[in-house]
Design an enzyme around this catalytic site. Structure first.
Site, PDB file in Angstrom:
ATOM      1  CD  GLU A 277      43.685  -4.934 -13.799  1.00  0.00           C
ATOM      2  OE1 GLU A 277      43.797  -4.093 -14.694  1.00  0.00           O
ATOM      3  OE2 GLU A 277      43.564  -4.628 -12.595  1.00  0.00           O
ATOM      4  CG  ASP A 358      35.728  -4.747  -7.700  1.00  0.00           C
ATOM      5  OD1 ASP A 358      36.793  -5.081  -8.256  1.00  0.00           O
ATOM      6  OD2 ASP A 358      35.678  -4.061  -6.657  1.00  0.00           O
TER       7      ASP A 358
HETATM    8 ZN   LIG Z   1      40.781  -1.996 -11.380  1.00  0.00          ZN
END
Ligand SMILES: [Zn+2]
Length: 412
Positions: A277, A358
């Protein structure tokens, strides 16, 4: 409403086209449930889990299909029997000014849509979600959520509609004025939503001191992402699905984690998900999405300005004249197919951003492993489709399918 009106043909083809496209996508996606899994996914979704998720996804899609065909039939019935023209006449006869009349028409149509959708929401929450063990929403929470939603709609939605109708009713450069207004409103809402609106529905409590809280602050400091507060949100009052959290923007950054996520994930996994995030923030994904949303809104308002001046557009729906409020409602019908097309770009960009976040998370925690484990758990716990059809991904997925995310992480 004749076949000689190109607006009528375009609108009918658009509405029916969207319905059939969605139906084909759903069928293709359901067919993929039976496809053998590649070895990487097989260990995550053992036979027993696959049976559960097939039943869950099929049940959910059944409700969606019955809802969509009911809504489509009601729309066509109302449309072809002259319902739009009839409603406009009735509201006109109340004798208010054009702006108030327009807002009143919008309010009636929105209320009707909400009421018609309600039985399907009840079926989904207390039928499908409950049968598959996800639902935690009580009737009381369900009713209070909807009442709050209606109040917000009346307090925020109607004034916004009033301003937009007023612009198009009175201003020559209405599309530009409305766009500037809507852009300011969107920016305001990104600040207000986490502070004012979300707390109306969810309870935020400061996270208790302990190793997880320490690890989160250590990560935030390492990434130079100042955090003022870490909260826990009572998502478990509605669903057992573990959800990620959101972070407020600006100085008063607030990280919020769902209690259901805390219950089912290890500290390392939670820190990795959090790093993902923070990655969205660090890679500037938020302003890019906001900018894309504003560009889409600009295109939409320009189109709206154009159709509002076309009596043929109103005639396609059996409405005489060019009443602005009704025009907004009818534009909503026509915008369904256009919205799918403009949405493709945003979804594709969002999927690209997920890969970037990611990769950022894997770098931030020094290994891809905890994020991979966390993603596997989330997919399994949510009974997500293990290998969705590419058409479904193209049309609806803001996140890449699990297999692609794991492969990208493993490839690093
Ligand atoms: Zn995300």
């Amino acid at each position: 409403m004749t076949l000689a009106n190109p607006w009528f043909i375009a609108a009918i083809l658009g509405v029916l086209g969207v319905f059939h496209l969605e139906l084909v996508t759903t069928l293709l996606n359901l067919a993929r449930l039976g496809k053998p899994l590649p070895p990487a996914l097989e260990e995550i979704f053992p036979e027993e889990t696959r049976e559960k998720l097939s039943a869950y996804i099929t049940d959910g899609k059944r409700v969606e299909f019955i809802r969509d065909i009911t809504m489509l039939s009601l729309l066509m019935l109302f449309w072809l029997s002259g319902g739009f023209g009839w409603l406009q006449n009735r509201v006109d006869h109340l004798g208010h000014g054009p702006v108030e009349t327009g807002v009143f028409v919008i309010a009636i149509m929105m209320l009707a849509q909400t009421c018609l959708g309600l039985p399907f929401e009840i079926w989904s929450t207390f039928g499908v979600e409950a049968r598959h063990g996800f639902n935690r929403t009580t009737a009381r929470t369900f009713i209070s959520d909807h009442l709050k939603g209606l109040v917000l709609m009346a307090l925020i939605g109607l004034p916004v509609a009033w301003v937009v109708v007023w612009f198009f009713q009175t201003q020559a450069r209405a599309a530009l004025d409305a766009w500037l207004f809507m852009a300011s409103f969107s920016v305001l809402m990104t600040f207000l939503a986490p502070r004012v609106i979300m707390p109306m529905f969810l309870q935020f409590k400061p996270m208790e001191a302990g190793p997880l809280r320490d690890a989160i602050f250590a990560l935030a400091q390492k990434l130079d992402f100042p955090v003022h507060e870490v909260s826990v949100v009572d998502g478990s009052r509605r669903s057992s699905k573990g959800n990620a959290f959101f972070a407020g923007f600006g100085k008063a950054r607030r990280i919020a984690l769902y209690d259901t996520l805390l219950a089912s994930h290890s500290n390392d996994e939670i820190v990795a998900i959090l790093a993902h995030e923070i990655g969205h923030n660090k890679c500037r994904h938020v302003p890019v999405h906001l900018a894309l949303g504003l560009a889409e809104m600009g295109v939409m308002l320009a189109l709206l300005g154009w159709v509002l001046k076309s009596p043929g557009f109103f005639a396609a729906f059996g409405v005489t004249g060019t009443p602005v409020g009704m025009g907004l409602v009818l534009f909503g019908v026509l915008y369904q197919p256009l919205g799918i097309i403009t949405g493709l770009l945003g979804l594709a960009m969002s999927r690209k951003h997920e890969f970037e976040a990611d990769a950022f998370a894997a770098r931030a925690v020094g290994s891809a492993r905890p994020l991979m484990d966390g993603l596997k758990k989330l997919s399994r716990d949510h009974l997500a489709h293990p290998q969705p059809h590419p058409l479904a991904v193209l049309l609806h997925y803001s996140h890449p399918p699990l297999g692609q995310r794991l492969a990208a992480l493993a490839d690093r």
